[in-house]
Write an enzyme that holds these catalytic residues in place. Structure first.
Site, PDB file in Angstrom:
ATOM      1  N   HIS A 224     -34.238  -2.901  20.013  1.00  9.44           N
ATOM      2  CA  HIS A 224     -34.960  -3.927  19.231  1.00  9.44           C
ATOM      3  C   HIS A 224     -34.685  -5.290  19.869  1.00  9.44           C
ATOM      4  O   HIS A 224     -34.947  -5.467  21.049  1.00  9.44           O
ATOM      5  CB  HIS A 224     -34.523  -3.805  17.764  1.00  9.44           C
ATOM      6  CG  HIS A 224     -35.277  -4.633  16.773  1.00  9.44           C
ATOM      7  ND1 HIS A 224     -36.468  -5.271  17.040  1.00  9.44           N
ATOM      8  CD2 HIS A 224     -34.995  -4.920  15.473  1.00  9.44           C
ATOM      9  CE1 HIS A 224     -36.884  -5.907  15.950  1.00  9.44           C
ATOM     10  NE2 HIS A 224     -36.000  -5.706  14.970  1.00  9.44           N
ATOM     11  N   HIS A 263     -43.381   0.024  23.210  1.00 12.22           N
ATOM     12  CA  HIS A 263     -43.405  -0.506  21.846  1.00 12.22           C
ATOM     13  C   HIS A 263     -43.922   0.585  20.913  1.00 12.22           C
ATOM     14  O   HIS A 263     -44.805   1.358  21.282  1.00 12.22           O
ATOM     15  CB  HIS A 263     -44.335  -1.725  21.769  1.00 12.22           C
ATOM     16  CG  HIS A 263     -44.065  -2.597  20.596  1.00 12.22           C
ATOM     17  ND1 HIS A 263     -44.582  -2.337  19.346  1.00 12.22           N
ATOM     18  CD2 HIS A 263     -43.317  -3.712  20.474  1.00 12.22           C
ATOM     19  CE1 HIS A 263     -44.164  -3.263  18.507  1.00 12.22           C
ATOM     20  NE2 HIS A 263     -43.386  -4.116  19.154  1.00 12.22           N
ATOM     21  N   ASP A 317     -39.869  -8.971  24.805  1.00 15.84           N
ATOM     22  CA  ASP A 317     -38.551  -9.242  25.402  1.00 15.84           C
ATOM     23  C   ASP A 317     -38.588  -9.394  26.912  1.00 15.84           C
ATOM     24  O   ASP A 317     -37.651  -9.937  27.507  1.00 15.84           O
ATOM     25  CB  ASP A 317     -37.577  -8.124  25.023  1.00 15.84           C
ATOM     26  CG  ASP A 317     -37.292  -8.126  23.539  1.00 15.84           C
ATOM     27  OD1 ASP A 317     -37.702  -7.185  22.849  1.00 15.84           O
ATOM     28  OD2 ASP A 317     -36.720  -9.128  23.064  1.00 15.84           O
TER      29      ASP A 317
HETATM   30  C1  SDX Z   1     -38.902  -5.384  19.890  1.00 12.43           C
HETATM   31  O1  SDX Z   1     -41.220  -3.172  16.178  1.00 12.43           O
HETATM   32  C2  SDX Z   1     -41.385  -4.346  16.614  1.00 12.43           C
HETATM   33  O2  SDX Z   1     -42.372  -5.027  16.327  1.00 12.43           O
HETATM   34  C3  SDX Z   1     -40.271  -4.860  17.500  1.00 12.43           C
HETATM   35  C4  SDX Z   1     -40.509  -6.212  18.151  1.00 12.43           C
HETATM   36  C5  SDX Z   1     -40.526  -7.325  17.132  1.00 12.43           C
HETATM   37  O3  SDX Z   1     -41.139  -8.360  17.399  1.00 12.43           O
HETATM   38  O4  SDX Z   1     -39.801  -7.200  16.107  1.00 12.43           O
HETATM   39  O5  SDX Z   1     -41.743  -6.187  18.839  1.00 12.43           O
HETATM   40  C6  SDX Z   1     -39.388  -6.557  19.121  1.00 12.43           C
HETATM   41  O6  SDX Z   1     -37.973  -4.747  19.458  1.00 12.43           O
HETATM   42  C7  SDX Z   1     -39.627  -4.979  21.126  1.00 12.43           C
HETATM   43  C8  SDX Z   1     -39.068  -3.664  21.750  1.00 12.43           C
HETATM   44  C9  SDX Z   1     -37.825  -4.016  22.543  1.00 12.43           C
HETATM   45  N1  SDX Z   1     -37.156  -2.765  23.032  1.00 12.43           N
HETATM   46  C10 SDX Z   1     -37.164  -2.465  24.327  1.00 12.43           C
HETATM   47  O7  SDX Z   1     -37.744  -3.109  25.202  1.00 12.43           O
HETATM   48  C11 SDX Z   1     -36.317  -1.240  24.663  1.00 12.43           C
HETATM   49  C12 SDX Z   1     -37.078  -0.309  25.622  1.00 12.43           C
HETATM   50  N2  SDX Z   1     -38.197   0.256  24.893  1.00 12.43           N
HETATM   51  C13 SDX Z   1     -38.037   1.484  24.251  1.00 12.43           C
HETATM   52  O8  SDX Z   1     -36.821   2.041  24.054  1.00 12.43           O
HETATM   53  C14 SDX Z   1     -39.191   1.971  23.414  1.00 12.43           C
HETATM   54  O9  SDX Z   1     -40.355   1.640  24.055  1.00 12.43           O
HETATM   55  C15 SDX Z   1     -39.228   1.500  21.976  1.00 12.43           C
HETATM   56  C16 SDX Z   1     -37.967   1.808  21.266  1.00 12.43           C
HETATM   57  C17 SDX Z   1     -39.491   0.036  21.909  1.00 12.43           C
HETATM   58  C18 SDX Z   1     -40.372   2.224  21.281  1.00 12.43           C
HETATM   59  O10 SDX Z   1     -40.108   3.557  21.444  1.00 12.43           O
HETATM   60  P1  SDX Z   1     -40.883   4.709  20.656  1.00 12.43           P
HETATM   61  O11 SDX Z   1     -42.094   4.227  19.977  1.00 12.43           O
HETATM   62  O12 SDX Z   1     -39.893   5.422  19.807  1.00 12.43           O
HETATM   63  O13 SDX Z   1     -41.381   5.563  21.876  1.00 12.43           O
HETATM   64  P2  SDX Z   1     -40.639   6.839  22.424  1.00 12.43           P
HETATM   65  O14 SDX Z   1     -39.167   6.566  22.558  1.00 12.43           O
HETATM   66  O15 SDX Z   1     -41.072   7.990  21.600  1.00 12.43           O
HETATM   67  O16 SDX Z   1     -41.221   6.960  23.921  1.00 12.43           O
HETATM   68  C19 SDX Z   1     -42.495   7.568  24.135  1.00 12.43           C
HETATM   69  C20 SDX Z   1     -42.512   7.907  25.616  1.00 12.43           C
HETATM   70  C21 SDX Z   1     -41.252   8.661  26.063  1.00 12.43           C
HETATM   71  O17 SDX Z   1     -41.607   9.450  27.182  1.00 12.43           O
HETATM   72  P3  SDX Z   1     -41.755  11.066  26.981  1.00 12.43           P
HETATM   73  O18 SDX Z   1     -40.425  11.561  26.462  1.00 12.43           O
HETATM   74  O19 SDX Z   1     -42.887  11.234  25.974  1.00 12.43           O
HETATM   75  O20 SDX Z   1     -42.101  11.580  28.366  1.00 12.43           O
HETATM   76  O21 SDX Z   1     -42.520   6.703  26.382  1.00 12.43           O
HETATM   77  C22 SDX Z   1     -41.346   6.622  27.171  1.00 12.43           C
HETATM   78  C23 SDX Z   1     -40.339   7.584  26.559  1.00 12.43           C
HETATM   79  O22 SDX Z   1     -39.419   8.027  27.526  1.00 12.43           O
HETATM   80  N3  SDX Z   1     -40.855   5.253  27.093  1.00 12.43           N
HETATM   81  C24 SDX Z   1     -40.319   4.580  28.108  1.00 12.43           C
HETATM   82  C25 SDX Z   1     -40.014   3.305  27.600  1.00 12.43           C
HETATM   83  N4  SDX Z   1     -40.360   3.240  26.300  1.00 12.43           N
HETATM   84  C26 SDX Z   1     -40.872   4.447  25.992  1.00 12.43           C
HETATM   85  N5  SDX Z   1     -40.063   4.931  29.377  1.00 12.43           N
HETATM   86  C27 SDX Z   1     -39.477   3.986  30.159  1.00 12.43           C
HETATM   87  N6  SDX Z   1     -39.161   2.747  29.739  1.00 12.43           N
HETATM   88  C28 SDX Z   1     -39.399   2.370  28.480  1.00 12.43           C
HETATM   89  N7  SDX Z   1     -39.078   1.151  28.062  1.00 12.43           N
END
Ligand code: SDX
Length: 380
Positions: A224, A263, A317
């Site tokens: 997050h 996201h 971010d």
């Molecule tokens: C914020 O919710 C909000 O609005 C939050 C926010 C706000 O203003 O409050 O926007 C602020 O928190 C932004 C997000 C910041 N976090 C990150 O940057 C951390 C990295 N991102 C992730 O961990 C991820 O994208 C999440 C947690 C943000 C969202 O994850 P989800 O919706 O649970 O997606 P998922 O984990 O189910 O991933 C789906 C697929 C997976 O691949 P498969 O297993 O299907 O093959 O996408 C891939 C994941 O591995 N994936 C990524 C990735 N994010 C998802 N692969 C590489 N790098 C990434 N960052």
């Protein structure tokens, strides 16, 4: 064996758990509006104070309304007596987010009616917390550097005042404006994890301070708000722009997450990332940090080629990291900056939750055994 109830949804993905009049997100089109106004327009034309007024009052202020609101907020810049002494007891090596969570919680003890959840009291608490948390962060950072705190200057706006208290000198207009754009773009964002946390806590009719404290705890998480610090660590790990491609490909091959990407809602570029990308490039150019911007851009190109098809794009971010670095903020202050801004959204959601509150109490699907006999300890 009972079948899983159809309603179980891991992570509540796609579940509507609240209604709000503050921010609207279209994850497919990459749209974010605060009370109907596009985030790009607010980033270009508004100020953080005006944006907070918009979120809390559901409309833009008239000139004299904004002046009155700004005056009210500035009247809350100063810390309650005793808070500075408390900050001085914090170990200098403490993480700023742990310090901030603790100090916002402590503010409750300086409030004569901390549990008053009337709309008027909630509004006053919101102003108090929003107004003085910059002083908490600035005083702690100076404390850990062995410097005396700088008292707030009520002649300065929210952003300029924070940078002044942090650095002990008035910031340039360019740095003030850049920081204000960061504050505007981070203020609210639907039912993100920390906002949901705040709503869950206040739904027991607890109190604003408990809700904010819990929200700060949620925001610290690297999935997050903590991601902006993760982005900076990543940029520091990549030696040169030419190394970006290999770095990203190695991470993806290991199924590692690239911080600042992906996201739960956006399956297009986060519109805030677009605004902050422009700002990051300008600041990087002005401050001799173009290597950071160029590394970021190189990472974005690789990610676009490799995972855009999966709906993974830069989020808020990704470019905020470079922006905060160019403004001169230390890496472990990046997530506290997110918190300073998001207090506005959390407070607005707490007040929305209190209006027609219903206790959050979802169900858990029991998947353990039934009818198990109790075995005496000498027979186990
Ligand atoms: C914020 O919710 C909000 O609005 C939050 C926010 C706000 O203003 O409050 O926007 C602020 O928190 C932004 C997000 C910041 N976090 C990150 O940057 C951390 C990295 N991102 C992730 O961990 C991820 O994208 C999440 C947690 C943000 C969202 O994850 P989800 O919706 O649970 O997606 P998922 O984990 O189910 O991933 C789906 C697929 C997976 O691949 P498969 O297993 O299907 O093959 O996408 C891939 C994941 O591995 N994936 C990524 C990735 N994010 C998802 N692969 C590489 N790098 C990434 N960052």
């Amino acid at each position: 064996m009972t079948t899983a109830p159809a309603s179980f949804v891991k992570g509540l993905e796609g579940i509507v758990a609240a209604q709000t009049e503050m921010s609207f997100i279209d994850g497919v089109e990459g749209v974010l509006e605060y009370v109907g106004i596009a985030i790009g327009d607010l980033a270009k034309h508004s100020t953080f104070e005006e944006t907070v007024y918009l979120l809390w009052n559901k409309r833009l202020p008239k000139k004299q309304e904004l002046e009155a609101f700004t005056k009210e907020l500035r009247a809350n810049y100063a810390l309650p007596d005793g808070m500075l002494d408390r900050i001085r007891t914090v170990p200098k090596q403490a993480e700023p987010m742990h310090m901030l969570r603790t100090m916002v919680s402590a503010l409750a003890m300086h409030d004569e009616s901390p549990n008053d959840n009337s709309v008027e009291a909630a509004r006053e608490k919101s102003l108090k917390i929003l107004g003085c948390t910059p002083a908490i962060v600035a005083a702690f950072d100076r404390h850990r550097r062995g410097l005396d705190p700088v008292a707030p200057d009520a002649g300065l706006g929210f952003s300029a005042n924070f940078l002044y208290m942090l650095n002990g000198e008035k910031p340039t207009d360019a740095m003030t404006r850049a920081f204000d754009i960061c504050m505007i773009t981070h203020a609210d964002h639907g039912l993100n994890n920390s906002t949901f946390t705040a709503r869950v806590v206040i739904s027991t009719l607890s109190d604003m301070y408990s809700a904010m404290t819990a929200a700060i705890g949620s925001l610290r998480g690297p999935l997050h708000g903590g991601a902006n610090e993760g982005v900076m660590k990543m940029l520091n790990e990549i030696p040169t722009v030419a190394d970006a491609e290999k770095y990203v490909m190695d991470k993806l091959a290991k199924k590692d997450r690239i911080m600042g990407f992906g996201h739960r809602v956006y399956k297009a570029k986060d519109p805030r990332a677009a605004e902050l990308m422009t700002l990051a490039e300008q600041l990087a150019r002005d401050t001799g940090n173009m290597d950071l911007y160029e590394k970021s851009h190189a990472i974005e190109l690789v990610m676009e080629r490799e995972v855009a098809s999966k709906g993974i794009y830069p989020n808020v971010d990704f470019y905020s990291a470079t922006t905060y670095h160019c403004i001169g903020l230390k890496l472990d202050l990046f997530t506290p900056m997110f918190a300073l801004s998001r207090i506005a959204g959390w407070a607005g959601h707490v007040i929305e939750q209190l209006d027609g509150n219903r206790l959050f109490r979802p169900k858990a699907e029991y998947v353990g055994p039934h009818a198990v006999a109790y075995t005496p300890i000498d027979k186990r």
